[in-house]
Design a protein around this motif. Structure first.
Motif, PDB file in Angstrom:
ATOM      1  N   THR A  10       0.825  -1.208   0.000  1.00 38.32           N
ATOM      2  CA  THR A  10       0.000   0.000   0.000  1.00 38.32           C
ATOM      3  C   THR A  10       0.858   1.257   0.000  1.00 38.32           C
ATOM      4  OG1 THR A  10      -1.775  -1.160   1.171  1.00 38.32           O
ATOM      5  CG2 THR A  10      -1.815   1.244   1.237  1.00 38.32           C
ATOM      6  N   GLY A  14       0.632   3.885  -2.902  1.00 40.56           N
ATOM      7  CA  GLY A  14      -0.115   5.081  -2.541  1.00 40.56           C
ATOM      8  C   GLY A  14       0.700   6.325  -2.271  1.00 40.56           C
ATOM      9  N   THR A 106      -6.909   0.395   4.192  1.00 41.07           N
ATOM     10  CA  THR A 106      -5.951   1.008   3.273  1.00 41.07           C
ATOM     11  C   THR A 106      -5.558   2.407   3.727  1.00 41.07           C
ATOM     12  OG1 THR A 106      -6.919  -0.269   1.456  1.00 41.07           O
ATOM     13  CG2 THR A 106      -5.543   1.600   0.862  1.00 41.07           C
ATOM     14  N   ASP A 208      -5.051  -3.314  -8.932  1.00 40.72           N
ATOM     15  CA  ASP A 208      -4.818  -3.106  -7.505  1.00 40.72           C
ATOM     16  C   ASP A 208      -4.219  -1.726  -7.261  1.00 40.72           C
ATOM     17  OD1 ASP A 208      -4.717  -4.097  -4.746  1.00 40.72           O
ATOM     18  OD2 ASP A 208      -2.549  -4.039  -5.014  1.00 40.72           O
ATOM     19  N   THR A 212      -6.044   1.205  -4.941  1.00 36.32           N
ATOM     20  CA  THR A 212      -5.386   1.875  -3.816  1.00 36.32           C
ATOM     21  C   THR A 212      -5.434   3.389  -3.976  1.00 36.32           C
ATOM     22  OG1 THR A 212      -3.898  -0.005  -3.464  1.00 36.32           O
ATOM     23  CG2 THR A 212      -3.212   2.117  -2.553  1.00 36.32           C
ATOM     24  N   THR A 216      -7.579   6.019  -1.434  1.00 35.27           N
ATOM     25  CA  THR A 216      -6.782   6.829  -0.507  1.00 35.27           C
ATOM     26  C   THR A 216      -6.662   8.293  -0.910  1.00 35.27           C
ATOM     27  OG1 THR A 216      -4.729   6.191  -1.665  1.00 35.27           O
ATOM     28  CG2 THR A 216      -5.389   4.862   0.240  1.00 35.27           C
TER      29      THR A 216
END
Length: 326
Positions: A10, A14, A106, A208, A212, A216
């Protein structure tokens, strides 16, 4: 068990692209988060919402998978198609539970520690309950389902591929390693589950990444005079804006397709596969453990059925009727 690896993934995916990159690969990221933020508040940030969503989500997931698979195969649908459909429907049923838990997990993983001096995420939650209240208060209850479509677009094909590959690898292992009617050894279950998870995880990594980023990103606010106020998630921060030289801002994604196109255009293929190392490592081990437990439960049920001790409801009714007759 694998949550810390998911946290590393993550962070890799991110981290804001308009700032210098802090995390570069799995090992470096793992060591840096451990050193700066510790185990519980760093590597295992977000573990509570992950666990809260895990039990009911998994129950729906496997229940729907088994029901769909058995009914489709019983009605003559080819096995590979049945497994693809069953994996997809299982994930779809569980998404109502795991998407909100995924959003909370997340964001808390990206945030890390409360008042974290080591990473700028735009979030600052004390705990899971505080995060839930703040998200609902400032962004509405729909914010708990941010990235819902992106999560489905990632997880439905992932689950479909994972189960389809697993069933095919299991069939190959049974044909190669054992005689008809025998049970596969645990090592074979580990291997087939690991391969299925790794391949499905690698293929769906771009989805994916976008999931993310969508879950976020901070809700955009309009500038007020010379100040842009970011009130989302109770983080009241004001940044002065010079009219002639506005600061760099993070990219705000409005859709899955836009996210895929923008990342590929500005960062190439590597932008779509950020975090593939920890993702494949995580999905591989998680899938291996999951399928071993899954197969052992199925074998236990089968043995109990042979002894006429399953399902529990029927056994209980027999015991109750027996006592009544006595």
């Amino acid at each position: 068990m694998m949550h810390s690896v998911d946290t590393v993934k993550t962070r890799l995916q991110g981290q804001a692209q308009h700032r210098p990159m802090k995390y570069h690969n799995m090992v470096q990221s793992y060591r840096l988060i451990l050193k700066e933020e510790g185990v519980l508040r760093g590597l295992y940030a977000g573990i509570t919402p992950a666990m809260l969503g895990s039990i009911p989500g998994t129950t729906l997931y496997f229940g729907t998978y088994e029901f769909t698979k058995r009914n489709l195969t019983a009605n003559g649908v080819p096995e590979f198609i049945a497994h693809l459909c069953a994996g997809s429907f299982g994930d779809l049923a569980a998404s109502v539970i795991y998407v909100p838990s995924e959003v909370l997990k997340t964001r808390m993983q990206l945030q890390g520690r409360y008042n974290n001096p080591h990473f700028i995420s735009g979030y600052n939650y004390r705990n899971t309950w505080h995060a839930t209240k703040i998200i609902v208060k400032y962004d509405g209850i729909g914010a708990l389902f941010h990235g819902f479509r992106a999560t489905l677009v990632r997880d439905v094909p992932y689950s479909a591929l994972q189960f389809a590959f697993y069933e095919q690898f299991k069939k190959l292992a049974k044909h190669t390693l054992i005689e008809p009617g025998e049970q596969l050894p645990i090592l074979a279950d580990l291997t087939t589950g690991s391969l299925a998870g790794a391949i499905a995880g690698a293929i769906t990594t771009p989805l994916d990444v976008i999931k993310t980023l969508l879950q976020t990103q901070i809700k955009r606010k309009r500038p007020i005079g010379q100040t842009e106020v970011h009130a989302s998630n109770n983080v009241a921060s004001a940044t002065a804006i010079a009219p002639s030289q506005p600061p760099l801002q993070p990219k705000h994604y409005s859709s899955i397709v836009e996210g895929l196109v923008w990342n590929y255009k500005h960062q190439g293929i590597s932008g779509l596969f950020r975090g593939i190392g920890p993702r494949v490592f995580w999905t591989s081990l998680q899938s291996a453990v999951m399928f071993v437990i899954y197969e052992q439960v199925l074998h236990l049920e089968e043995r109990l059925r042979e002894k006429d001790d399953w399902p529990p409801g029927e056994v209980l009714s027999k015991l109750t009727s027996g006592r009544s007759s006595q």
